[in-house]
Design an enzyme around this catalytic site. Sequence first.
Site, PDB file in Angstrom:
ATOM      1  N   VAL A   1     -46.543  54.881 -21.816  1.00 44.35           N
ATOM      2  CA  VAL A   1     -47.759  54.861 -22.651  1.00 44.35           C
ATOM      3  C   VAL A   1     -48.964  55.386 -21.865  1.00 44.35           C
ATOM      4  O   VAL A   1     -49.809  56.112 -22.414  1.00 44.35           O
ATOM      5  CB  VAL A   1     -48.019  53.433 -23.197  1.00 44.35           C
ATOM      6  CG1 VAL A   1     -49.250  53.432 -24.099  1.00 44.35           C
ATOM      7  CG2 VAL A   1     -46.816  52.926 -23.970  1.00 44.35           C
TER       8      VAL A   1
ATOM      9  N   ALA B   1     -54.462  54.053 -11.661  1.00 44.18           N
ATOM     10  CA  ALA B   1     -53.666  53.339 -10.657  1.00 44.18           C
ATOM     11  C   ALA B   1     -52.221  53.336 -11.112  1.00 44.18           C
ATOM     12  O   ALA B   1     -51.927  52.998 -12.264  1.00 44.18           O
ATOM     13  CB  ALA B   1     -54.167  51.901 -10.507  1.00 44.18           C
TER      14      ALA B   1
ATOM     15  N   GLU C   1     -55.351  47.473 -30.384  1.00 42.92           N
ATOM     16  CA  GLU C   1     -54.629  48.064 -31.524  1.00 42.92           C
ATOM     17  C   GLU C   1     -53.168  48.383 -31.175  1.00 42.92           C
ATOM     18  O   GLU C   1     -52.263  48.171 -31.986  1.00 42.92           O
ATOM     19  CB  GLU C   1     -55.348  49.345 -31.965  1.00 42.92           C
ATOM     20  CG  GLU C   1     -54.710  50.068 -33.118  1.00 42.92           C
ATOM     21  CD  GLU C   1     -54.752  49.271 -34.411  1.00 42.92           C
ATOM     22  OE1 GLU C   1     -55.845  49.091 -34.966  1.00 42.92           O
ATOM     23  OE2 GLU C   1     -53.689  48.818 -34.867  1.00 42.92           O
TER      24      GLU C   1
ATOM     25  N   ILE D   1     -49.237  52.482 -35.662  1.00 42.66           N
ATOM     26  CA  ILE D   1     -49.790  52.124 -36.983  1.00 42.66           C
ATOM     27  C   ILE D   1     -51.125  51.410 -36.763  1.00 42.66           C
ATOM     28  O   ILE D   1     -51.177  50.420 -36.042  1.00 42.66           O
ATOM     29  CB  ILE D   1     -48.849  51.165 -37.760  1.00 42.66           C
ATOM     30  CG1 ILE D   1     -47.431  51.739 -37.852  1.00 42.66           C
ATOM     31  CG2 ILE D   1     -49.417  50.876 -39.140  1.00 42.66           C
ATOM     32  CD1 ILE D   1     -46.427  50.778 -38.491  1.00 42.66           C
TER      33      ILE D   1
ATOM     34  N   ASP E   1     -40.655  39.518 -28.896  1.00 38.57           N
ATOM     35  CA  ASP E   1     -41.609  40.626 -29.015  1.00 38.57           C
ATOM     36  C   ASP E   1     -42.271  40.603 -30.406  1.00 38.57           C
ATOM     37  O   ASP E   1     -43.495  40.724 -30.523  1.00 38.57           O
ATOM     38  CB  ASP E   1     -40.861  41.950 -28.790  1.00 38.57           C
ATOM     39  CG  ASP E   1     -41.747  43.159 -28.986  1.00 38.57           C
ATOM     40  OD1 ASP E   1     -42.600  43.404 -28.109  1.00 38.57           O
ATOM     41  OD2 ASP E   1     -41.613  43.847 -30.009  1.00 38.57           O
TER      42      ASP E   1
ATOM     43  N   LYS F   1     -46.352  39.825 -31.614  1.00 40.74           N
ATOM     44  CA  LYS F   1     -47.134  40.654 -32.541  1.00 40.74           C
ATOM     45  C   LYS F   1     -47.549  39.852 -33.772  1.00 40.74           C
ATOM     46  O   LYS F   1     -48.666  39.995 -34.276  1.00 40.74           O
ATOM     47  CB  LYS F   1     -46.313  41.887 -32.942  1.00 40.74           C
ATOM     48  CG  LYS F   1     -46.014  42.804 -31.747  1.00 40.74           C
ATOM     49  CD  LYS F   1     -44.913  43.795 -32.065  1.00 40.74           C
ATOM     50  CE  LYS F   1     -44.578  44.688 -30.875  1.00 40.74           C
ATOM     51  NZ  LYS F   1     -43.352  45.460 -31.061  1.00 40.74           N
TER      52      LYS F   1
END
Length: 437
Positions: free
Chosen positions: A14, A43, A129, A136, A201, A205
Amino acid sequence: MNPVKVGLLGLGTVGGGTLNVLTRNAAEIARRVGRGIRITHAAAKAYDADSLLGLDQVEVCDDAFAVVDNPEVQIIVELIGGYSPAKELVLKAIENGKHVVTANKALIAMHGNEIFEAAQRKGVTVAFEAAVAGGIPIIKAVREGLAANRIEWLAGIINGTGNFILTEMRDKGRDFDDVLKEAQALGYAEADPTFDVEGIDAAHKLAILGSIAFGIPLQFDKTYTEGITRIERQDVEYANQFGYRIKHLGIARKTDKGVELRVHPTLIPERRLIANVDGVMNAVLVQGDAVGPTLYYGAGAGAEPTASAVVADIVDIVRALTTDPENRVPHLAFQPGELADLPILPMEQVETAYYLRIQVEDKPGVVARIAGILGEAGISIEAIQQKEPAEGESLVPLVMLSHRVVEGQMNQAIAQIEALDSVSGQVMRIRVEQLDA
Ligand code: HSE
């Protein structure tokens, strides 16, 4: 105006995606924001320099705290993941008066209340987000786009790995373990795949979504979490025969008694749009009292889809840099002093319909005994079918759909059914939701 300087912690999937998107779309983003946004410091312990755009403009070191302490940097983007040192880095950045963007769902779900309180005191923003459903813009939609509504419930496919596994089991009749390995190879699964398949997970969320939907503090510890590891191919097939699909859903619902926060496999009617969200894709269905049902669909993971959400957060922060903190969108959608102390309902008090699969002896009176137990418990049967026994098996699967009932009542009935001599093993129970307005 001078470009805004951003410090990036992590140059993995990411982090790399974020650098690439910001570099590739720099001119377009500057047209939107009115000034440039530049990653000046990063970093990372290790990274693939050949896959990164604009790396020559970035001062890279291996000390994330040095980036957080650098007075030139105005915004810190935390893409390391995990609890520690991510938490310490985020809190240090806040203490240093820097805004923070993070994709770290575990961190926000577990420590968000403390982090937002610290940010509030310092007058800085922590944006997240990318923590829910990857690309999304679901946080933006619920927190801002639906701000006129009382949110009644939401239901989401918010783990791509789990959805991929269930889709492959249904479409190709593949086995659970085999599909999980492929999801890991494709890079969708968490470092620890139990987070995906056991629903942790998704629960991270969901805790975040429930909080911004209803204006309640983050309560991951009270989120009911059940994985998909017990689902068998035959359940996927029998659900199909009843006109349902099995999806691993995160459901948040506000009721008169309190709030439901629950992650579990769920039968949903195949005609619903969300039932047709397949593979690694994510989707969230939100029911607002004014707008009715709204559905948000897209990639829930991956380098650039997640970077899309990260960069949008950076853009939001830059646009609000000169805004008074009290005029910014609140972290949890509602003003911090207005968070409600609503109880999170234990699963025993939640009301749903059920799919049951019971291994029974094929002899007279068995179905009548089971129907009797359900009837005495006030549980009404909607459909019932006896299936063919597997090859060489004397026991037959009896599958049924019930009407809605409180879970505590269903648990008692299941215990009585399991105690019958003519019933073998545990009853397979999967909750059923219609997801209608
Ligand atoms: N492991 C997660 C998933 C990645 O499969 O959806 C995105 O949070």
